[in-house]
Scaffold this active site. Sequence first.
Site, PDB file in Angstrom:
ATOM      1  N   LYS A   9       0.894  -1.230  -0.112  1.00 53.90           N
ATOM      2  CA  LYS A   9       0.197   0.043  -0.123  1.00 53.90           C
ATOM      3  C   LYS A   9       0.941   1.332   0.104  1.00 53.90           C
ATOM      4  O   LYS A   9       1.984   1.236   0.319  1.00 53.90           O
ATOM      5  CB  LYS A   9      -0.893   0.042   1.225  1.00 53.90           C
ATOM      6  CG  LYS A   9      -1.775  -1.434   1.327  1.00 53.90           C
ATOM      7  CD  LYS A   9      -2.772  -1.191   2.328  1.00 53.90           C
ATOM      8  CE  LYS A   9      -3.824  -2.348   2.604  1.00 53.90           C
ATOM      9  NZ  LYS A   9      -4.594  -2.338   3.914  1.00 53.90           N
ATOM     10  N   TYR A  49     -12.407  -2.636  -3.120  1.00 48.05           N
ATOM     11  CA  TYR A  49     -12.991  -2.599  -1.736  1.00 48.05           C
ATOM     12  C   TYR A  49     -14.395  -2.336  -1.709  1.00 48.05           C
ATOM     13  O   TYR A  49     -15.064  -1.908  -0.536  1.00 48.05           O
ATOM     14  CB  TYR A  49     -12.394  -1.421  -1.050  1.00 48.05           C
ATOM     15  CG  TYR A  49     -10.864  -1.515  -0.263  1.00 48.05           C
ATOM     16  CD1 TYR A  49     -10.619  -2.767   0.307  1.00 48.05           C
ATOM     17  CD2 TYR A  49      -9.757  -0.566  -0.574  1.00 48.05           C
ATOM     18  CE1 TYR A  49      -9.301  -3.098   0.713  1.00 48.05           C
ATOM     19  CE2 TYR A  49      -8.564  -0.934  -0.091  1.00 48.05           C
ATOM     20  CZ  TYR A  49      -8.288  -2.166   0.409  1.00 48.05           C
ATOM     21  OH  TYR A  49      -7.134  -2.209   0.975  1.00 48.05           O
ATOM     22  N   ASN A 112      -1.467  -0.528   7.570  1.00 49.69           N
ATOM     23  CA  ASN A 112      -0.966  -1.709   7.807  1.00 49.69           C
ATOM     24  C   ASN A 112      -0.236  -2.358   6.579  1.00 49.69           C
ATOM     25  O   ASN A 112       0.030  -3.394   6.454  1.00 49.69           O
ATOM     26  CB  ASN A 112      -2.074  -2.668   8.193  1.00 49.69           C
ATOM     27  CG  ASN A 112      -3.359  -3.029   7.124  1.00 49.69           C
ATOM     28  OD1 ASN A 112      -3.135  -2.253   6.194  1.00 49.69           O
ATOM     29  ND2 ASN A 112      -4.274  -3.602   7.586  1.00 49.69           N
ATOM     30  N   HIS A 115      -1.617  -5.605   1.423  1.00 49.42           N
ATOM     31  CA  HIS A 115      -3.085  -6.364   1.204  1.00 49.42           C
ATOM     32  C   HIS A 115      -2.802  -7.638   0.583  1.00 49.42           C
ATOM     33  O   HIS A 115      -1.757  -7.823  -0.178  1.00 49.42           O
ATOM     34  CB  HIS A 115      -4.064  -5.405   0.292  1.00 49.42           C
ATOM     35  CG  HIS A 115      -5.088  -6.070  -0.428  1.00 49.42           C
ATOM     36  ND1 HIS A 115      -6.225  -6.260   0.099  1.00 49.42           N
ATOM     37  CD2 HIS A 115      -5.132  -7.206  -1.472  1.00 49.42           C
ATOM     38  CE1 HIS A 115      -7.170  -6.954  -0.444  1.00 49.42           C
ATOM     39  NE2 HIS A 115      -6.465  -7.551  -1.357  1.00 49.42           N
ATOM     40  N   GLU A 126     -10.048  -9.859  -7.837  1.00 48.75           N
ATOM     41  CA  GLU A 126      -9.171  -8.608  -7.598  1.00 48.75           C
ATOM     42  C   GLU A 126      -7.784  -8.533  -8.637  1.00 48.75           C
ATOM     43  O   GLU A 126      -7.717  -7.451  -9.010  1.00 48.75           O
ATOM     44  CB  GLU A 126      -8.280  -8.734  -6.272  1.00 48.75           C
ATOM     45  CG  GLU A 126      -9.466  -8.391  -5.109  1.00 48.75           C
ATOM     46  CD  GLU A 126      -8.933  -8.671  -3.597  1.00 48.75           C
ATOM     47  OE1 GLU A 126      -7.786  -9.145  -3.597  1.00 48.75           O
ATOM     48  OE2 GLU A 126      -9.670  -8.586  -2.713  1.00 48.75           O
TER      49      GLU A 126
HETATM   50  P1  IDP Z   1      -7.549  -7.021   5.274  1.00 48.87           P
HETATM   51  O1  IDP Z   1      -6.679  -5.870   4.591  1.00 48.87           O
HETATM   52  O2  IDP Z   1      -6.614  -7.870   6.393  1.00 48.87           O
HETATM   53  O3  IDP Z   1      -8.129  -7.819   4.497  1.00 48.87           O
HETATM   54  P2  IDP Z   1     -10.093  -5.891   5.597  1.00 48.87           P
HETATM   55  O4  IDP Z   1     -11.222  -6.133   6.817  1.00 48.87           O
HETATM   56  O5  IDP Z   1     -10.400  -6.483   4.432  1.00 48.87           O
HETATM   57  O6  IDP Z   1      -8.735  -6.147   6.036  1.00 48.87           O
HETATM   58  O7  IDP Z   1     -10.076  -4.320   5.650  1.00 48.87           O
HETATM   59  C1  IDP Z   1      -9.601  -3.927   4.617  1.00 48.87           C
HETATM   60  C2  IDP Z   1      -8.622  -2.705   4.787  1.00 48.87           C
HETATM   61  O8  IDP Z   1      -9.408  -1.445   5.435  1.00 48.87           O
HETATM   62  C3  IDP Z   1      -7.601  -2.977   6.048  1.00 48.87           C
HETATM   63  O9  IDP Z   1      -6.408  -3.692   5.489  1.00 48.87           O
HETATM   64  C4  IDP Z   1      -7.493  -1.731   6.574  1.00 48.87           C
HETATM   65  O10 IDP Z   1      -6.167  -1.053   5.941  1.00 48.87           O
HETATM   66  C5  IDP Z   1      -8.650  -1.078   6.354  1.00 48.87           C
HETATM   67  N1  IDP Z   1      -9.421  -1.147   7.664  1.00 48.87           N
HETATM   68  C6  IDP Z   1     -10.051  -2.171   8.057  1.00 48.87           C
HETATM   69  N2  IDP Z   1     -10.880  -2.088   9.242  1.00 48.87           N
HETATM   70  C7  IDP Z   1     -10.611  -0.820   9.508  1.00 48.87           C
HETATM   71  C8  IDP Z   1     -11.065   0.267  10.737  1.00 48.87           C
HETATM   72  O11 IDP Z   1     -11.733  -0.244  11.483  1.00 48.87           O
HETATM   73  N3  IDP Z   1     -10.526   1.403  10.756  1.00 48.87           N
HETATM   74  C9  IDP Z   1      -9.503   1.881   9.772  1.00 48.87           C
HETATM   75  N4  IDP Z   1      -9.374   1.156   8.582  1.00 48.87           N
HETATM   76  C10 IDP Z   1      -9.813  -0.140   8.690  1.00 48.87           C
HETATM   77 MG    MG Z   2      -9.908  -7.928   2.987  1.00 48.07          MG
END
Ligand code: IDP
Ligand code: MG
Length: 149
Positions: A9, A49, A112, A115, A126
Amino acid sequence: MERTYVMVKPDGVQRGLVGEVIGRIERRGLKIIALRMNTISQDQAKKHYAEHVQKPFFKSLIDFITSGPSVSMVVEGKNAVAVMRAINGATNPVNASTGSIRGDLALDTGRNVVHASDSPESASREISIHFKDAEISEYSRIDEICIYE
Ligand code: IDP
Ligand code: MG
């Protein structure tokens, strides 16, 4: 063999972690079969997303993921989806195991670093958002004989 979609990212690119992420993927034995740096469009980001469209963090997620260059990959190997999710670690870095990318290199859910697709179905969806078929290279790696029984 399974395929998955992986992204470093914009935070990972800004922090100079592209090589770190790619190195972990390659050392594990997974094969990179497509690779590109670009700033993804709003349209691509919203498709990517789509499952989160109702979430309170959706707008900030789309704004961030399109804010600058990211690195997109297609990664192939045995159980590539599950293995790549484990390499990345839990979504919230506080819960990510030490030894995972997020567990070693991140602190905040919204920053984080990486992805990876969460299922083979998500992976094919995707991959088609981010790559044309012609951008994917099918090749054998010379070390496959050492990686697979
Ligand atoms: P993942 O990346 O581990 O698959 P997902 O639940 O699909 O996680 O969420 C996609 C991305 O959205 C996450 O990697 C994170 O960057 C962001 N995200 C998810 N939950 C939150 C939140 O509660 N607050 C802010 N950003 C979030
Ligand atoms: Mg995800």
